[in-house]
Design an enzyme around this catalytic site. Structure first.
Site, mmCIF file in Angstrom:
data_model
loop_
_atom_site.group_PDB
_atom_site.id
_atom_site.type_symbol
_atom_site.label_atom_id
_atom_site.label_comp_id
_atom_site.label_asym_id
_atom_site.label_seq_id
_atom_site.Cartn_x
_atom_site.Cartn_y
_atom_site.Cartn_z
ATOM 1 N N GLY A 14 20.884 67.668 69.527
ATOM 2 C CA GLY A 14 21.194 68.609 70.610
ATOM 3 C C GLY A 14 22.681 68.911 70.703
ATOM 4 O O GLY A 14 23.501 68.392 69.936
ATOM 5 N N GLN A 15 23.012 69.745 71.689
ATOM 6 C CA GLN A 15 24.397 70.243 71.741
ATOM 7 C C GLN A 15 25.415 69.203 72.231
ATOM 8 O O GLN A 15 26.548 69.181 71.752
ATOM 9 C CB GLN A 15 24.492 71.554 72.523
ATOM 10 C CG GLN A 15 23.923 71.523 73.912
ATOM 11 C CD GLN A 15 24.650 72.462 74.846
ATOM 12 O OE1 GLN A 15 25.503 73.243 74.434
ATOM 13 N NE2 GLN A 15 24.350 72.359 76.129
ATOM 14 N N ILE A 16 25.023 68.308 73.133
ATOM 15 C CA ILE A 16 25.975 67.257 73.535
ATOM 16 C C ILE A 16 26.303 66.391 72.317
ATOM 17 O O ILE A 16 27.464 66.075 72.042
ATOM 18 C CB ILE A 16 25.413 66.375 74.668
ATOM 19 C CG1 ILE A 16 25.284 67.185 75.960
ATOM 20 C CG2 ILE A 16 26.309 65.146 74.904
ATOM 21 C CD1 ILE A 16 24.719 66.416 77.128
ATOM 22 N N ARG A 92 18.572 71.790 82.235
ATOM 23 C CA ARG A 92 18.108 72.826 83.169
ATOM 24 C C ARG A 92 18.667 74.173 82.750
ATOM 25 O O ARG A 92 19.672 74.256 82.029
ATOM 26 C CB ARG A 92 18.525 72.491 84.594
ATOM 27 C CG ARG A 92 20.010 72.523 84.837
ATOM 28 C CD ARG A 92 20.335 72.390 86.308
ATOM 29 N NE ARG A 92 21.725 71.994 86.510
ATOM 30 C CZ ARG A 92 22.391 72.193 87.633
ATOM 31 N NH1 ARG A 92 21.812 72.779 88.664
ATOM 32 N NH2 ARG A 92 23.644 71.786 87.736
ATOM 33 N N ARG A 98 18.777 69.904 88.960
ATOM 34 C CA ARG A 98 18.506 68.905 87.923
ATOM 35 C C ARG A 98 17.185 68.172 88.200
ATOM 36 O O ARG A 98 16.474 67.803 87.282
ATOM 37 C CB ARG A 98 19.666 67.917 87.828
ATOM 38 C CG ARG A 98 20.985 68.587 87.413
ATOM 39 C CD ARG A 98 22.097 67.582 87.398
ATOM 40 N NE ARG A 98 23.401 68.157 87.114
ATOM 41 C CZ ARG A 98 24.305 68.448 88.059
ATOM 42 N NH1 ARG A 98 24.039 68.249 89.336
ATOM 43 N NH2 ARG A 98 25.486 68.935 87.699
ATOM 44 N N GLY A 130 20.568 62.166 80.098
ATOM 45 C CA GLY A 130 19.548 63.195 80.315
ATOM 46 C C GLY A 130 19.209 63.314 81.794
ATOM 47 O O GLY A 130 19.069 62.306 82.487
ATOM 48 N N ASP A 159 31.378 64.056 86.532
ATOM 49 C CA ASP A 159 31.732 64.474 87.893
ATOM 50 C C ASP A 159 33.086 63.872 88.291
ATOM 51 O O ASP A 159 33.926 64.536 88.909
ATOM 52 C CB ASP A 159 30.649 64.009 88.874
ATOM 53 C CG ASP A 159 29.254 64.326 88.370
ATOM 54 O OD1 ASP A 159 28.725 65.390 88.692
ATOM 55 O OD2 ASP A 159 28.708 63.513 87.592
ATOM 56 N N ARG A 162 35.791 65.716 86.548
ATOM 57 C CA ARG A 162 35.950 67.038 87.169
ATOM 58 C C ARG A 162 36.794 66.917 88.441
ATOM 59 O O ARG A 162 37.672 67.742 88.705
ATOM 60 C CB ARG A 162 34.569 67.610 87.514
ATOM 61 C CG ARG A 162 33.784 68.059 86.300
ATOM 62 C CD ARG A 162 32.316 68.324 86.633
ATOM 63 N NE ARG A 162 31.623 68.911 85.495
ATOM 64 C CZ ARG A 162 30.305 68.974 85.362
ATOM 65 N NH1 ARG A 162 29.514 68.481 86.303
ATOM 66 N NH2 ARG A 162 29.764 69.541 84.305
ATOM 67 N N HIS A 187 23.805 62.266 90.658
ATOM 68 C CA HIS A 187 24.373 63.337 89.822
ATOM 69 C C HIS A 187 23.608 64.623 90.152
ATOM 70 O O HIS A 187 22.717 65.066 89.433
ATOM 71 C CB HIS A 187 24.225 62.971 88.339
ATOM 72 C CG HIS A 187 24.716 64.041 87.411
ATOM 73 N ND1 HIS A 187 26.013 64.506 87.406
ATOM 74 C CD2 HIS A 187 24.075 64.757 86.443
ATOM 75 C CE1 HIS A 187 26.149 65.449 86.490
ATOM 76 N NE2 HIS A 187 24.990 65.628 85.897
#
Ligand code: NAD
Ligand code: LMR
Length: 329
Positions: A14-16, A92, A98, A130, A159, A162, A187
């Site tokens: 996957g992209q992560i 999502r 989520r 996930g 988070d 961020r 989260h």
């Protein structure tokens, strides 16, 4: 040279993971003297995608990368692992929360919890990424009863990062100078980004800001809703590079320890701290030392802080209720 550690990564095509695997293999997570064996998992349909990923891993000629295993079998992926990074799950899309992913993603973590219980090292450190991450971590932990619950965590580090950056940008200070940030809770948008204990040098962030309107109207909602903002800006794709970076930060601090004058936010099973009942996977400020985390105790909380923390706890209880049938199946 140290002996290699085994790291399982799910959702590895996957992209992560496209932003994560190469950094782990380069030594960003465990240091440039720590060889690694990557045990990569994805669903059967995704197996052909491994061809390119593995070719690129080899083409980087990473000195630390000792072996690569690819599989669609959880017990092969988690066999004897020291570290398990559970990324594989549906992301999502726009206009979803989520927790709307629980029905699709919850069952993944039943199977993976059982496989970890069966074959991983008893000391394995598990990070669930996930979504919805806290409740998926709870499902994984509940399905791995032979592993210490304290070895399971959910990722709130994105988070946390961020929140650090929002304060650094506002105060025009280097982000590394902002310390003691907290993300409490889930989260999700009920999380409580709390800068009331944060510092820059010897000063409290609140006294440098002198702007409670910015905290309420900008800081808190921006951090709470950043995931959705990224999905919108990336035309439907969720955060990947910043998520991979947060995975590295989370594991690095857990394994090597936090700086003496700082803490980080981790989703971990509560031990009744701050009135959050035992066992709920909830984000707290933690310090880490010798591979163990400790929830920071004794912080002063206002009535409003407590209400916000309780609100996020209530959401987690509702999520647990929604997956209760999966735990008894
Ligand atoms: P992606 O769609 O690019 O990749 C997901 C991968 O999971 C795919 O390769 C897919 O085949 C795999 N997968 C699906 N079902 C699986 C199963 N049953 N077993 C194993 N693997 C399975 O998604 P992504 O962008 O890499 O995001 C992965 C997850 O991480 C999503 O749930 C996303 O919402 C979440 N996420 C969490 C955070 C956080 O801060 N906690 C941040 C970013 C993304
Ligand atoms: C994020 O916070 O970026 C991820 O959890 C992805 C999402 O769905 O918001």
């Amino acid at each position: 040279m140290k002996s290699p550690i085994r790291i399982a990564v799910t959702g590895a095509t996957g992209q992560i993971c496209y932003n994560l695997l190469y950094r782990i293999a380069a030594g960003d997570m465990f240091g440039n003297d720590q060889p690694v064996i990557l045990q990569l998992h994805d669903i059967t349909d995704a197996q052909p995608m491994f061809d390119g990923i593995v070719m690129e891993l080899y083409d980087c000629a990473f000195p630390l990368l000792t072996e690569i295993i690819t599989t669609d079998n959880s017990e092969v992926a988690f066999n004897d692992v020291d570290i398990a990074l559970l990324v594989g799950a549906r992301p999502r899309g726009e206009n979803m929360e989520r927790k709307d992913l629980l029905a699709a993603n919850g069952p993944i973590f039943i199977e993976q919890g059982r496989a970890i219980n069966a074959v991983a090292k008893r000391s394995v450190k598990v990070l669930v990424v996930g979504n919805p991450a806290n409740t998926n971590a709870y499902i994984t932990m509940k399905n791995a009863p032979d592993i210490d619950p304290n070895n399971f965590s959910a990722m709130l580090r994105l988070d946390h990062n961020r929140a650090l950056s929002q304060v650094a940008l506002k105060l025009r200070v280097p982000v590394a100078d902002v310390k003691k940030m907290i993300i409490w809770g889930n989260h999700s948008t009920t999380q409580f980004p709390d800068l009331s204990h944060a510092t820059v040098g010897n000063n409290k962030v609140t006294s440098l800001l002198k702007d409670s309107a910015w905290i309420e109207n900008h800081f808190i909602p921006v951090v709470q809703k950043r995931g959705a903002a990224i999905i919108e800006a990336r035309r439907g794709k969720s955060s990947a590079a910043s998520a991979a970076n947060a995975i590295i930060n989370h594991m690095q601090d857990w394994v090597f320890g936090t700086a003496e004058d700082n803490w980080v936010s981790m989703g971990v099973p509560s031990n009744n701290s701050y009135g959050i009942p035992n066992g709920v996977i909830y984000s707290f400020p933690v310090t880490c030392q010798n591979g163990q985390y400790k929830i920071v105790q004794g912080l002063d909380l206002s009535q409003l802080d407590k209400e916000r923390m309780h609100n996020s706890y209530q959401e987690l209880i509702a999520e647990q209720e929604a997956i209760k049938h999966l735990l008894t199946a």
